[in-house]
Design a protein around this motif. Structure first.
Motif, PDB file in Angstrom:
ATOM      1  N   LEU A   1       0.815  -1.218   0.000  1.00 35.94           N
ATOM      2  CA  LEU A   1       0.000   0.000   0.000  1.00 35.94           C
ATOM      3  C   LEU A   1       0.846   1.264   0.000  1.00 35.94           C
ATOM      4  CD1 LEU A   1      -2.668  -1.101   2.657  1.00 35.94           C
ATOM      5  CD2 LEU A   1      -2.925  -1.095   0.163  1.00 35.94           C
ATOM      6  N   PHE A   2       1.989   1.234   0.699  1.00 32.23           N
ATOM      7  CA  PHE A   2       2.765   2.470   0.883  1.00 32.23           C
ATOM      8  C   PHE A   2       4.124   2.436   0.188  1.00 32.23           C
ATOM      9  CE2 PHE A   2       0.585   2.777   5.317  1.00 32.23           C
ATOM     10  CZ  PHE A   2      -0.590   3.208   4.724  1.00 32.23           C
ATOM     11  N   GLY A   3       4.489   1.304  -0.387  1.00 30.15           N
ATOM     12  CA  GLY A   3       5.750   1.247  -1.116  1.00 30.15           C
ATOM     13  C   GLY A   3       6.995   1.147  -0.254  1.00 30.15           C
ATOM     14  N   LEU A   4       6.855   0.697   0.984  1.00 27.90           N
ATOM     15  CA  LEU A   4       8.071   0.457   1.768  1.00 27.90           C
ATOM     16  C   LEU A   4       8.846  -0.701   1.150  1.00 27.90           C
ATOM     17  CD1 LEU A   4       6.596   2.273   3.880  1.00 27.90           C
ATOM     18  CD2 LEU A   4       7.688   0.872   5.649  1.00 27.90           C
ATOM     19  N   THR A   5      10.167  -0.630   1.220  1.00 26.28           N
ATOM     20  CA  THR A   5      10.988  -1.725   0.716  1.00 26.28           C
ATOM     21  C   THR A   5      10.990  -2.858   1.741  1.00 26.28           C
ATOM     22  OG1 THR A   5      12.993  -0.950   1.800  1.00 26.28           O
ATOM     23  CG2 THR A   5      12.524  -0.038  -0.400  1.00 26.28           C
ATOM     24  N   VAL A   6      11.467  -4.007   1.300  1.00 31.01           N
ATOM     25  CA  VAL A   6      11.590  -5.140   2.228  1.00 31.01           C
ATOM     26  C   VAL A   6      12.489  -4.753   3.406  1.00 31.01           C
ATOM     27  CG1 VAL A   6      12.639  -7.436   2.478  1.00 31.01           C
ATOM     28  CG2 VAL A   6      11.090  -6.951   0.555  1.00 31.01           C
ATOM     29  N   ASP A   7      13.584  -4.087   3.111  1.00 31.03           N
ATOM     30  CA  ASP A   7      14.500  -3.696   4.194  1.00 31.03           C
ATOM     31  C   ASP A   7      13.808  -2.740   5.176  1.00 31.03           C
ATOM     32  OD1 ASP A   7      16.231  -5.160   2.655  1.00 31.03           O
ATOM     33  OD2 ASP A   7      17.799  -3.630   2.555  1.00 31.03           O
ATOM     34  N   GLU A   8      13.039  -1.797   4.638  1.00 35.17           N
ATOM     35  CA  GLU A   8      12.330  -0.853   5.516  1.00 35.17           C
ATOM     36  C   GLU A   8      11.285  -1.568   6.365  1.00 35.17           C
ATOM     37  OE1 GLU A   8      12.579   3.336   2.934  1.00 35.17           O
ATOM     38  OE2 GLU A   8      11.016   1.866   2.489  1.00 35.17           O
ATOM     39  N   CYS A   9      10.574  -2.522   5.749  1.00 37.99           N
ATOM     40  CA  CYS A   9       9.558  -3.267   6.513  1.00 37.99           C
ATOM     41  C   CYS A   9      10.209  -4.045   7.654  1.00 37.99           C
ATOM     42  CB  CYS A   9       8.808  -4.234   5.601  1.00 37.99           C
ATOM     43  SG  CYS A   9       7.644  -3.431   4.489  1.00 37.99           S
ATOM     44  N   LEU A  10      11.292  -4.743   7.344  1.00 42.67           N
ATOM     45  CA  LEU A  10      11.927  -5.564   8.387  1.00 42.67           C
ATOM     46  C   LEU A  10      12.545  -4.698   9.477  1.00 42.67           C
ATOM     47  CD1 LEU A  10      13.367  -8.408   6.155  1.00 42.67           C
ATOM     48  CD2 LEU A  10      11.595  -8.629   7.899  1.00 42.67           C
ATOM     49  N   ALA A  11      13.154  -3.586   9.082  1.00 45.94           N
ATOM     50  CA  ALA A  11      13.666  -2.655  10.103  1.00 45.94           C
ATOM     51  C   ALA A  11      12.510  -2.094  10.926  1.00 45.94           C
ATOM     52  CB  ALA A  11      14.457  -1.524   9.440  1.00 45.94           C
ATOM     53  N   GLY A  12      11.365  -1.893  10.257  1.00 49.13           N
ATOM     54  CA  GLY A  12      10.202  -1.293  10.912  1.00 49.13           C
ATOM     55  C   GLY A  12       9.607  -2.145  12.013  1.00 49.13           C
ATOM     56  N   VAL A  13       9.762  -3.453  11.920  1.00 48.11           N
ATOM     57  CA  VAL A  13       9.210  -4.339  12.957  1.00 48.11           C
ATOM     58  C   VAL A  13      10.301  -4.882  13.881  1.00 48.11           C
ATOM     59  CG1 VAL A  13       7.213  -4.962  11.537  1.00 48.11           C
ATOM     60  CG2 VAL A  13       9.264  -6.404  11.482  1.00 48.11           C
ATOM     61  N   THR A  14      11.510  -4.336  13.740  1.00 53.94           N
ATOM     62  CA  THR A  14      12.597  -4.774  14.635  1.00 53.94           C
ATOM     63  C   THR A  14      13.294  -3.531  15.210  1.00 53.94           C
ATOM     64  OG1 THR A  14      14.123  -5.021  12.731  1.00 53.94           O
ATOM     65  CG2 THR A  14      12.940  -7.005  13.464  1.00 53.94           C
ATOM     66  N   ARG A  15      14.359  -3.090  14.543  1.00 49.47           N
ATOM     67  CA  ARG A  15      15.173  -1.995  15.083  1.00 49.47           C
ATOM     68  C   ARG A  15      14.378  -0.713  15.302  1.00 49.47           C
ATOM     69  NH1 ARG A  15      18.692  -1.415  10.967  1.00 49.47           N
ATOM     70  NH2 ARG A  15      17.502   0.321  10.122  1.00 49.47           N
ATOM     71  N   GLU A  16      13.603  -0.299  14.297  1.00 47.61           N
ATOM     72  CA  GLU A  16      12.904   0.985  14.432  1.00 47.61           C
ATOM     73  C   GLU A  16      11.728   0.888  15.403  1.00 47.61           C
ATOM     74  OE1 GLU A  16      14.661   3.270  13.573  1.00 47.61           O
ATOM     75  OE2 GLU A  16      15.967   2.133  12.239  1.00 47.61           O
ATOM     76  N   ALA A  17      11.123  -0.291  15.497  1.00 45.80           N
ATOM     77  CA  ALA A  17      10.068  -0.481  16.495  1.00 45.80           C
ATOM     78  C   ALA A  17      10.664  -0.389  17.903  1.00 45.80           C
ATOM     79  CB  ALA A  17       9.370  -1.824  16.285  1.00 45.80           C
ATOM     80  N   ALA A  18      11.860  -0.935  18.074  1.00 48.18           N
ATOM     81  CA  ALA A  18      12.535  -0.819  19.375  1.00 48.18           C
ATOM     82  C   ALA A  18      12.834   0.648  19.676  1.00 48.18           C
ATOM     83  CB  ALA A  18      13.826  -1.644  19.374  1.00 48.18           C
ATOM     84  N   ARG A  19      13.279   1.369  18.661  1.00 44.75           N
ATOM     85  CA  ARG A  19      13.569   2.794  18.845  1.00 44.75           C
ATOM     86  C   ARG A  19      12.294   3.547  19.241  1.00 44.75           C
ATOM     87  NH1 ARG A  19      18.046   5.033  16.152  1.00 44.75           N
ATOM     88  NH2 ARG A  19      17.767   3.619  14.398  1.00 44.75           N
ATOM     89  N   ALA A  20      11.187   3.184  18.612  1.00 49.10           N
ATOM     90  CA  ALA A  20       9.910   3.858  18.891  1.00 49.10           C
ATOM     91  C   ALA A  20       9.422   3.596  20.317  1.00 49.10           C
ATOM     92  CB  ALA A  20       8.848   3.418  17.885  1.00 49.10           C
TER      93      ALA A  20
END
Ligand code: DI6
Ligand code: FE
Length: 409
Positions: free
Chosen positions: A344-363
């Protein structure tokens, strides 16, 4: 998988392919022929198996991963998981053509979940929430943020947060709680939003903080919820109590919630469909993470997409989460959420995986403890039966999890 703990308390996963997700490393931080060693629930080594120090790899409980992929345990950094009942009836009304307003006037919307939650006792709430938590965990989730916000008075907000904390006693998972008392106006407030914000700031937040029931404070900044000025009062109190803040911002309109959140150094601003460039720039400057919630976008058939390109251009980090809730995102699959973020939003695979791991931890303010496969962090792992990481984002409704490890177990 694996036997009893070795005498040293050391466990090793070898013959694996790692997506370490390490910060500042290009892509997924891939290590072919990798190994991870953990002691007392913490990673002591993550890297090439050939370079693993002998002390980390001998005479211990060792698991042969047979070439499987290991990622950090997944993190769902935005959920409203604790609620009672459901709103399938409203879903049917909407399918029959009713608008949100009509549904709300017929007694639906957030207020119907408030009624159900107030009627449920704490044990019921825990029992009703566990199947949703189990669904998340079955896909490798090891940390879940859980918001209150369906209680909307002192006792019921506390009941929700206690129920959320109790989830961590019932299951091997890390729970972070967020007080979202400024979510909606309860019926007894009779339309007086300022008086309700007084109650939140003067009574609910201090009491919740004194009992250490919340790790953060959230609010809903929107025409149908609270104004930027009202949210600012909530944030001032949170700051005085030493609690970090997050915000439901710019979901249905642009009230400049993202910039407001950034001005309070928020851990994250979430939704962000209507955020403008000034908002993105402010978030970048403050280090506020953009939490992307495609489930709600999909479920309410929103058409305005969050400005992912602006976030990229300004260097705003992006997390991806389910927003699991009974009204706008009855979603308990972080794998499907990644597919939605990509499709839906065009996130890359790398962005998606970072989004549910490293960046989610940051959030969640947890990046020092979780979110990547690095020495010193919690040994929270997801081991997958896949050939390439893109499979985690590509499939819909299929779960390739082989094993889930929380704090080394
Ligand atoms: N934004 C949302 O999409 C949910 N809460 C919020 O602040 C809606 C929650 C609900 O309808 O129950
Ligand atoms: Fe939400």
């Amino acid at each position: 998988m694996g036997g009893a703990n070795g005498k040293s308390g050391l466990r090793v996963w070898r013959n694996a392919r790692l997506a370490t997700m390490a910060d500042g490393v290009a892509g997924l931080g891939i290590v072919e022929k990798g190994a991870i060693a953990a002691r007392d629930g913490l990673i002591v080594y993550a890297g090439a198996e050939a370079s693993m120090p002998a002390s980390a790899g001998q005479g211990v409980d060792t698991v042969d991963c047979e070439g499987r992929w290991i990622t950090p345990g997944l993190i769902d950094c935005h959920t409203h998981l604790v609620y009672a009942g459901n709103r399938a009836n409203e879903f049917e009304m909407r399918l029959a053509g009713a608008t949100y307003e009509e549904v709300a006037r017929a007694g639906g919307g957030i207020v119907s979940s408030v009624k159900s939650l107030r009627a449920a006792n704490e044990d019921d709430l825990v029992a009703q929430t566990l199947p949703r938590l189990d669904a998340l965990m079955a896909e490798g989730v090891t940390t879940v943020e859980v918001k209150s916000g369906y209680g909307l008075d002192l006792d019921n907000e506390k009941k929700s947060l206690r129920a959320a904390r109790r989830l961590a006693n019932e299951r091997p998972v890390t729970i972070r709680t967020t007080c979202l008392a400024a979510h909606a106006l309860p019926p007894e407030a009779r339309g007086d939003k300022d008086a309700f914000i007084d109650l939140v700031a003067a009574t609910i937040l201090p009491d919740v903080a004194a009992e250490k029931l919340a790790d953060a404070v959230d609010g809903f900044c929107e025409g149908i919820a609270f104004s930027p000025e009202q949210i600012a009062r909530v944030f001032e109190k949170a700051r005085a109590l030493g609690l970090p803040v997050k915000l439901h911002a710019d979901q249905l309109s642009n009230l400049h919630g993202a910039a407001l959140a950034a001005s309070y150094g928020a851990l994250s601003a979430d939704h962000l469909e209507y955020t403008d460039e000034a908002g993105a720039a402010a978030m970048a400057k403050a280090g506020t993470v953009a939490t992307i919630l495609p489930g709600a976008y999909y479920f309410i058939r929103e058409t305005k997409k969050p400005p992912v390109d602006l976030f990229r251009r300004h260097g705003v980090k992006m997390a991806v989460a389910t927003d699991s809730n009974p009204g706008t995102s009855p979603l308990t699959s972080l794998l499907l959420t990644m597919n939605m973020a990509a499709t839906l939003f065009g996130l890359t695979v790398d962005e998606c995986l970072a989004g549910v791991t490293r960046e989610a931890a940051r959030a969640l303010g947890l990046l020092d403890k979780a979110g990547t496969l690095e020495a010193g962090k919690s040994a929270d792992l997801a081991i997958w039966d896949i050939e390439r990481p893109a499979e985690l984002v590509y499939r819909m409704g299929f779960n390739p999890l082989h094993a889930r490890i929380w704090r080394g177990q």
